[in-house]
Design a protein around this motif. Sequence first.
Motif, short mmCIF file in Angstrom:
data_model
loop_
_atom_site.label_atom_id
_atom_site.label_comp_id
_atom_site.label_asym_id
_atom_site.label_seq_id
_atom_site.Cartn_x
_atom_site.Cartn_y
_atom_site.Cartn_z
N CYS A 1 4.92 5.70 17.75
CA CYS A 1 5.36 4.44 17.13
C CYS A 1 4.23 3.42 17.07
O CYS A 1 4.08 2.72 16.07
N GLY A 2 3.45 3.35 18.11
CA GLY A 2 2.34 2.39 18.14
C GLY A 2 1.33 2.65 17.06
O GLY A 2 0.89 1.73 16.35
N ILE A 3 0.93 3.90 16.90
CA ILE A 3 -0.07 4.21 15.88
C ILE A 3 0.53 4.05 14.48
O ILE A 3 -0.14 3.61 13.56
N TYR A 4 1.80 4.38 14.32
CA TYR A 4 2.45 4.16 13.03
C TYR A 4 2.40 2.67 12.66
O TYR A 4 2.05 2.32 11.54
N ASN A 5 2.76 1.82 13.61
CA ASN A 5 2.74 0.38 13.35
C ASN A 5 1.34 -0.12 13.01
O ASN A 5 1.17 -0.91 12.08
N ALA A 6 0.35 0.35 13.75
CA ALA A 6 -1.03 -0.06 13.47
C ALA A 6 -1.46 0.41 12.08
O ALA A 6 -2.09 -0.35 11.33
N TYR A 7 -1.14 1.63 11.72
CA TYR A 7 -1.52 2.13 10.39
C TYR A 7 -0.77 1.40 9.28
O TYR A 7 -1.31 1.17 8.21
N GLU A 8 0.48 1.06 9.53
CA GLU A 8 1.25 0.31 8.53
C GLU A 8 0.60 -1.06 8.29
O GLU A 8 0.48 -1.50 7.15
N LYS B 1 -10.03 -0.58 4.82
CA LYS B 1 -10.66 0.51 4.06
C LYS B 1 -10.99 1.73 4.90
O LYS B 1 -11.09 2.84 4.38
N ARG B 2 -11.18 1.55 6.20
CA ARG B 2 -11.59 2.69 7.03
C ARG B 2 -10.88 2.62 8.38
O ARG B 2 -10.88 1.60 9.05
N ILE B 3 -10.30 3.76 8.78
CA ILE B 3 -9.69 3.90 10.10
C ILE B 3 -10.35 5.11 10.77
O ILE B 3 -10.33 6.21 10.22
N VAL B 4 -10.95 4.89 11.92
CA VAL B 4 -11.53 5.98 12.70
C VAL B 4 -10.54 6.30 13.80
O VAL B 4 -10.23 5.46 14.65
N PHE B 5 -10.03 7.50 13.79
CA PHE B 5 -9.00 7.94 14.73
C PHE B 5 -9.63 8.94 15.69
O PHE B 5 -10.04 10.03 15.29
N PHE C 1 -5.32 -8.12 12.08
CA PHE C 1 -5.92 -7.26 11.07
C PHE C 1 -6.36 -8.01 9.81
O PHE C 1 -6.90 -7.41 8.90
N GLU C 2 -6.13 -9.30 9.78
CA GLU C 2 -6.52 -10.09 8.61
C GLU C 2 -8.04 -10.13 8.48
O GLU C 2 -8.75 -10.42 9.43
N SER D 1 -12.49 -2.32 8.86
CA SER D 1 -12.54 -1.07 9.61
C SER D 1 -11.80 -1.22 10.93
O SER D 1 -11.84 -2.28 11.55
N VAL D 2 -11.13 -0.15 11.35
CA VAL D 2 -10.41 -0.13 12.62
C VAL D 2 -10.81 1.13 13.38
O VAL D 2 -10.84 2.22 12.81
N LEU D 3 -11.11 0.97 14.65
CA LEU D 3 -11.42 2.09 15.53
C LEU D 3 -10.24 2.27 16.47
O LEU D 3 -9.94 1.39 17.28
N ASN D 4 -9.53 3.38 16.35
CA ASN D 4 -8.34 3.64 17.15
C ASN D 4 -8.70 4.55 18.32
O ASN D 4 -8.98 5.73 18.14
N LEU D 5 -8.66 4.00 19.53
CA LEU D 5 -8.91 4.78 20.74
C LEU D 5 -7.73 4.71 21.71
O LEU D 5 -7.83 5.24 22.81
N PHE D 6 -6.66 4.06 21.31
CA PHE D 6 -5.57 3.87 22.28
C PHE D 6 -4.66 5.09 22.34
O PHE D 6 -4.44 5.79 21.37
N ALA D 7 -4.14 5.34 23.57
CA ALA D 7 -3.19 6.42 23.79
C ALA D 7 -2.57 6.26 25.17
O ALA D 7 -3.20 5.77 26.09
N PHE D 8 -1.34 6.67 25.31
CA PHE D 8 -0.68 6.72 26.61
C PHE D 8 -0.97 8.10 27.19
O PHE D 8 -0.60 9.12 26.61
N THR D 9 -1.63 8.13 28.34
CA THR D 9 -1.99 9.42 28.94
C THR D 9 -1.62 9.51 30.42
O THR D 9 -2.06 10.42 31.10
N ASP D 10 -0.83 8.56 30.92
CA ASP D 10 -0.52 8.54 32.35
C ASP D 10 0.24 9.78 32.82
O ASP D 10 -0.08 10.36 33.84
N ASP D 11 1.26 10.17 32.10
CA ASP D 11 2.10 11.29 32.54
C ASP D 11 2.72 11.94 31.31
O ASP D 11 3.50 11.30 30.60
#
Length: 64
Positions: free
Chosen positions: A33-40, A48-52, A5-6, A10-20
């Motif tokens: 937890c993953g999205i919390y860590n990324a946002y932290e 400056k910008r996060i697209v969720f 992230f250095e 801008s960050v584009l967040n498209l990740f998610a666990f959707t298997d089951d």
Amino acid sequence: ISSAFEGIDSVLNLFAFTDDTNQWKSTLDVNICGIYNAYEVCYRHVVKRIVFARTGSIMLGYER
């Protein structure tokens, strides 16, 4: 993940666990937890910008 992230503004967040939807541990680890860590990290590097964008986890299991 911090070094990735250095110098990023801008960050584009498209990740998610959707298997089951019944695998709560994996869903918790990735989708919460993953999205919390990324946002932290974004906060610490003053991104400056996060697209969720996430629909998979919202729509999964709707038929139940």
